[in-house]
Design a protein around this motif. Structure first.
Motif, PDB file in Angstrom:
ATOM      1  N   LEU A 111       0.828  -1.209   0.000  1.00  0.00           N
ATOM      2  CA  LEU A 111       0.000   0.000   0.000  1.00  0.00           C
ATOM      3  C   LEU A 111       0.862   1.259   0.000  1.00  0.00           C
ATOM      4  N   LEU A 112       1.973   1.215   0.725  1.00  0.00           N
ATOM      5  CA  LEU A 112       2.866   2.371   0.759  1.00  0.00           C
ATOM      6  C   LEU A 112       3.446   2.645  -0.628  1.00  0.00           C
ATOM      7  N   PHE A 113       3.810   1.585  -1.347  1.00  0.00           N
ATOM      8  CA  PHE A 113       4.355   1.743  -2.698  1.00  0.00           C
ATOM      9  C   PHE A 113       3.291   2.306  -3.650  1.00  0.00           C
ATOM     10  N   VAL A 114       2.063   1.762  -3.575  1.00  0.00           N
ATOM     11  CA  VAL A 114       0.980   2.254  -4.435  1.00  0.00           C
ATOM     12  C   VAL A 114       0.671   3.720  -4.116  1.00  0.00           C
ATOM     13  N   SER A 115       0.671   4.065  -2.830  1.00  0.00           N
ATOM     14  CA  SER A 115       0.393   5.458  -2.452  1.00  0.00           C
ATOM     15  C   SER A 115       1.473   6.400  -2.981  1.00  0.00           C
ATOM     16  N   LEU A 116       2.705   5.928  -3.001  1.00  0.00           N
ATOM     17  CA  LEU A 116       3.789   6.742  -3.547  1.00  0.00           C
ATOM     18  C   LEU A 116       3.550   7.043  -5.021  1.00  0.00           C
ATOM     19  N   LEU A 117       3.090   6.042  -5.773  1.00  0.00           N
ATOM     20  CA  LEU A 117       2.786   6.257  -7.188  1.00  0.00           C
ATOM     21  C   LEU A 117       1.644   7.257  -7.361  1.00  0.00           C
ATOM     22  N   LEU A 118       0.610   7.138  -6.515  1.00  0.00           N
ATOM     23  CA  LEU A 118      -0.538   8.037  -6.625  1.00  0.00           C
ATOM     24  C   LEU A 118      -0.174   9.476  -6.253  1.00  0.00           C
ATOM     25  N   VAL A 119       0.762   9.636  -5.330  1.00  0.00           N
ATOM     26  CA  VAL A 119       1.165  10.975  -4.908  1.00  0.00           C
ATOM     27  C   VAL A 119       2.092  11.626  -5.932  1.00  0.00           C
ATOM     28  N   ARG A 120       2.975  10.840  -6.537  1.00  0.00           N
ATOM     29  CA  ARG A 120       4.016  11.404  -7.410  1.00  0.00           C
ATOM     30  C   ARG A 120       3.596  11.537  -8.876  1.00  0.00           C
ATOM     31  N   LEU A 121       2.843  10.575  -9.415  1.00  0.00           N
ATOM     32  CA  LEU A 121       2.639  10.518 -10.863  1.00  0.00           C
ATOM     33  C   LEU A 121       1.450  11.335 -11.374  1.00  0.00           C
ATOM     34  N   PRO A 122       0.255  11.239 -10.799  1.00  0.00           N
ATOM     35  CA  PRO A 122      -0.898  11.933 -11.388  1.00  0.00           C
ATOM     36  C   PRO A 122      -0.758  13.458 -11.333  1.00  0.00           C
ATOM     37  N   ARG A 123      -1.417  14.116 -12.284  1.00  0.00           N
ATOM     38  CA  ARG A 123      -1.423  15.572 -12.295  1.00  0.00           C
ATOM     39  C   ARG A 123      -2.587  16.147 -11.493  1.00  0.00           C
ATOM     40  N   LYS A 124      -3.662  15.399 -11.362  1.00  0.00           N
ATOM     41  CA  LYS A 124      -4.833  15.887 -10.638  1.00  0.00           C
ATOM     42  C   LYS A 124      -4.560  15.913  -9.134  1.00  0.00           C
ATOM     43  N   ALA A 125      -4.848  17.057  -8.521  1.00  0.00           N
ATOM     44  CA  ALA A 125      -4.621  17.205  -7.081  1.00  0.00           C
ATOM     45  C   ALA A 125      -5.507  16.260  -6.285  1.00  0.00           C
ATOM     46  N   GLU A 126      -6.712  15.999  -6.786  1.00  0.00           N
ATOM     47  CA  GLU A 126      -7.639  15.127  -6.063  1.00  0.00           C
ATOM     48  C   GLU A 126      -7.101  13.704  -5.987  1.00  0.00           C
ATOM     49  N   VAL A 127      -6.521  13.217  -7.088  1.00  0.00           N
ATOM     50  CA  VAL A 127      -5.947  11.866  -7.096  1.00  0.00           C
ATOM     51  C   VAL A 127      -4.748  11.799  -6.161  1.00  0.00           C
ATOM     52  N   ARG A 128      -3.929  12.851  -6.169  1.00  0.00           N
ATOM     53  CA  ARG A 128      -2.769  12.870  -5.261  1.00  0.00           C
ATOM     54  C   ARG A 128      -3.223  12.850  -3.801  1.00  0.00           C
ATOM     55  N   ASN A 129      -4.336  13.492  -3.520  1.00  0.00           N
ATOM     56  CA  ASN A 129      -4.821  13.485  -2.137  1.00  0.00           C
ATOM     57  C   ASN A 129      -5.329  12.103  -1.741  1.00  0.00           C
ATOM     58  N   TYR A 130      -5.960  11.387  -2.679  1.00  0.00           N
ATOM     59  CA  TYR A 130      -6.349  10.001  -2.391  1.00  0.00           C
ATOM     60  C   TYR A 130      -5.103   9.171  -2.064  1.00  0.00           C
ATOM     61  N   GLY A 131      -4.007   9.468  -2.779  1.00  0.00           N
ATOM     62  CA  GLY A 131      -2.749   8.779  -2.499  1.00  0.00           C
ATOM     63  C   GLY A 131      -2.245   9.057  -1.103  1.00  0.00           C
ATOM     64  N   ARG A 132      -2.429  10.295  -0.638  1.00  0.00           N
ATOM     65  CA  ARG A 132      -1.981  10.625   0.731  1.00  0.00           C
ATOM     66  C   ARG A 132      -2.839   9.924   1.778  1.00  0.00           C
ATOM     67  N   ILE A 133      -4.143   9.799   1.510  1.00  0.00           N
ATOM     68  CA  ILE A 133      -5.001   9.047   2.434  1.00  0.00           C
ATOM     69  C   ILE A 133      -4.545   7.592   2.493  1.00  0.00           C
ATOM     70  N   LEU A 134      -4.288   7.006   1.317  1.00  0.00           N
ATOM     71  CA  LEU A 134      -3.799   5.630   1.269  1.00  0.00           C
ATOM     72  C   LEU A 134      -2.440   5.507   1.949  1.00  0.00           C
ATOM     73  N   GLN A 135      -1.612   6.536   1.832  1.00  0.00           N
ATOM     74  CA  GLN A 135      -0.309   6.542   2.496  1.00  0.00           C
ATOM     75  C   GLN A 135      -0.475   6.490   4.012  1.00  0.00           C
TER      76      GLN A 135
END
Length: 526
Positions: A111-135
């Motif tokens: 989950l930590l690895f997937v959250s890192l991808l969601l935080v770093r790669l997408p351009r949409k701020a909303e998707v990056r925030n979902y990554g931080r929740i998952l983190q």
């Protein structure tokens, strides 16, 4: 043993940091997640689902309780519904324990690895925030893994084993220790998680595990009660409701403790599994036993904390919700409505109720203090990103604050220094004062209701005020017969303050009317 102790402390830190990261990411997020969940906050049963869902997402019942307070303050939900949100949050906490007790925590590194991808790669701020929740959730799982790994070398020490075995024989003692630990670290989930790890080593009995769960359940009310008593009226009420709710649930389940070990044996549960089962059962029984009486609980809290009208104390502002612009701006709007009511009351007493003017000095100070609180709160709200309606609301409140500041500062810094009773009895300013009170009343009504007819009436009164102001100013400048005498200077100051107040009301009207027309055009195009 020392290394194990450090590992447990590190795991606890990771656990709590993950909870805080989930909470903060949810608050700073927004978009579809907020809108979807906020729709659940109304109705007879949906607030309970809202509290449960939000706790599962944020891994913390604190954010659900804070939002419930905010929704009560802005009038979105009633106190009874807020109690249902809190009840659902309590159940959500039990389900969180169930999740982290399963082998699902082994997925923490993935989950930590997937959250890192969601935080770093997408351009949409909303998707990056979902990554931080998952983190944050991943950190909670990693913290649980570290706690489990650290407990093993600790319990291998004979002295520690003997101490745990001795304390587990005393139901009240081990329950009190759990209460203290929960009150100290402010998270009952972490305490129960440590207990699950110790139970996995076979060092505590099922009865001792139940004592830990009950002690942690009560201990979770400590921080809620302290923060609630130090907060606004609805925070105090909901804080007390939470305490009563959890105490009643604890009493009900404490009565069932002597019969639970036999049930655990019949179900074939291990000590750690029985601890988790009891935690989830406590959450369900607490909800079933108390939630149907939420209206009674509401009346009890209202009786304990009756409404107190103190103009200087904000009634709606909630610092915990400043990072949720949709809620924070609505709270500020309600507080500005309250401030405008006090401004209107001040001028009504000043011009129309001479017998009540002894109240003005205190009201002057209170109005200025309340305005400063509103300005401070507004400055801490982040500028909304993405949502056009929220950005417009943010801009409108900035204009409204500026308008109200002109009125509040004139009262505080200029009118408070004048001795006005004799001046205000002068017959030539009667029509001026009447027009001013009418335009002020209509302007504030338009701010609250947004009715165009009210806005048109306000503009008519503004024109009447301008005409009366010009006549009086001209008379004061000439004053050939010394009709006003030494009072002329003071009357000029009053005119200047009222003129700025009228200008502020006019600016507020223009901005709100422009926004209303813009929204109407947008709807027509759609």
């Amino acid at each position: 043993m020392l290394s194990g102790f450090f590992t447990v402390l590190g795991g606890l830190a990771l656990f709590l940091f993950g909870v805080e990261a989930c909470r903060q990411s949810f608050q700073e997020g927004g978009g579809r997640l907020h809108r979807t969940l906020f729709k659940l906050a109304r109705g007879r049963f949906m607030p309970f689902i809202f509290g449960t869902s939000l706790t599962l997402l944020s891994q913390s019942s604190t954010i659900a309780t804070s939002l419930a307070i905010g929704f009560v303050d802005i009038g979105m939900i009633r106190l009874t519904e807020a109690i249902l949100v809190m009840s659902g949050a309590s159940l959500g906490g039990g389900l969180v324990i169930l999740l982290i007790s399963r082998n699902i925590v082994q997925a923490g590194p993935l989950l930590l690895f997937v959250s890192l991808l969601l935080v770093r790669l997408p351009r949409k701020a909303e998707v990056r925030n979902y990554g931080r929740i998952l983190q944050g959730i991943a950190l909670i799982f990693l913290g649980m893994l570290a706690i489990q790994a650290g407990v093993v070398p600790i319990v291998e020490n004979p002295n520690i084993r003997d101490l745990i075995l001795w304390s587990s024989q005393n139901f009240l003692l081990i329950g009190f220790v759990a209460f203290l630990l929960t009150s100290l670290i402010q998270n009952n989930t972490a305490v129960v998680a440590i207990a699950i790890s110790i139970a996995g080593a076979g060092l505590i009995t099922p009865t001792a595990g139940m004592a830990i769960v009950l002690g942690a359940h009560i201990g979770s009310t400590t921080i809620i009660l302290i923060s609630g008593l130090g907060g606004k009226l609805n925070a105090r009420r909901l804080g007390m409701a939470t305490v009563v709710y959890k105490l009643l649930g604890t009493l009900v389940m404490a009565c069932a403790v002597p019969f639970m070990p036999a049930l655990f044996r019949r179900l074939g549960l291990s000590v750690s599994s029985s601890l988790v089962f009891f935690q989830v059962l406590l959450a369900f029984v607490n909800a079933l036993a108390v939630t149907p009486f939420s209206s009674v609980l509401r009346r009890l809290c209202e009786l304990l904390f009756p409404a107190v009208r103190n103009p200087a104390e904000p009634a709606y502002l909630n610092a915990q919700l400043q990072n949720v612009p949709a809620v924070a701006l609505a709270l500020l709007s309600r507080e500005l409505v309250r401030l405008s009511n006090f401004l209107e009351a001040y001028f009504q007493i000043l011009f129309s109720h001479p017998s009540e003017r002894r109240r003005l000095p205190k009201l002057q100070e209170d109005v200025w203090k309340l305005f400063r609180e509103c300005r401070k709160y507004f400055s801490a709200i982040p500028i909304p990103q993405g949502a056009l309606a929220l950005r417009r609301q943010h801009f409108n409140l900035a204009i409204t604050l500026s308008s109200l500041e002109m009125m509040a500062s004139g009262i505080h810094f200029e009118l408070s220094r004048l001795w006005m009773p004799d001046l205000l009895e002068h017959g030539s300013i009667g029509s001026l004062m009447s027009s001013f009170l009418s335009l002020l009343r209509h302007s504030f009504r338009f701010f609250v209701l947004g009715d165009k007819e009210i806005a048109r009436s306000a503009r008519i009164h503004i024109e009447n005020f301008r005409a009366s102001e010009n006549r009086l100013s001209y008379a004061l400048l000439l004053d050939l017969d010394r009709e006003y005498g030494e009072n002329g200077r003071e009357l000029m100051i009053i005119l200047a303050v009222l003129g700025r107040a009228v200008y502020a009301a006019e600016q507020m009207l223009e901005n709100l009317e422009h926004d209303e027309s813009r929204l109407s055009s947008s709807r027509a195009m759609e």
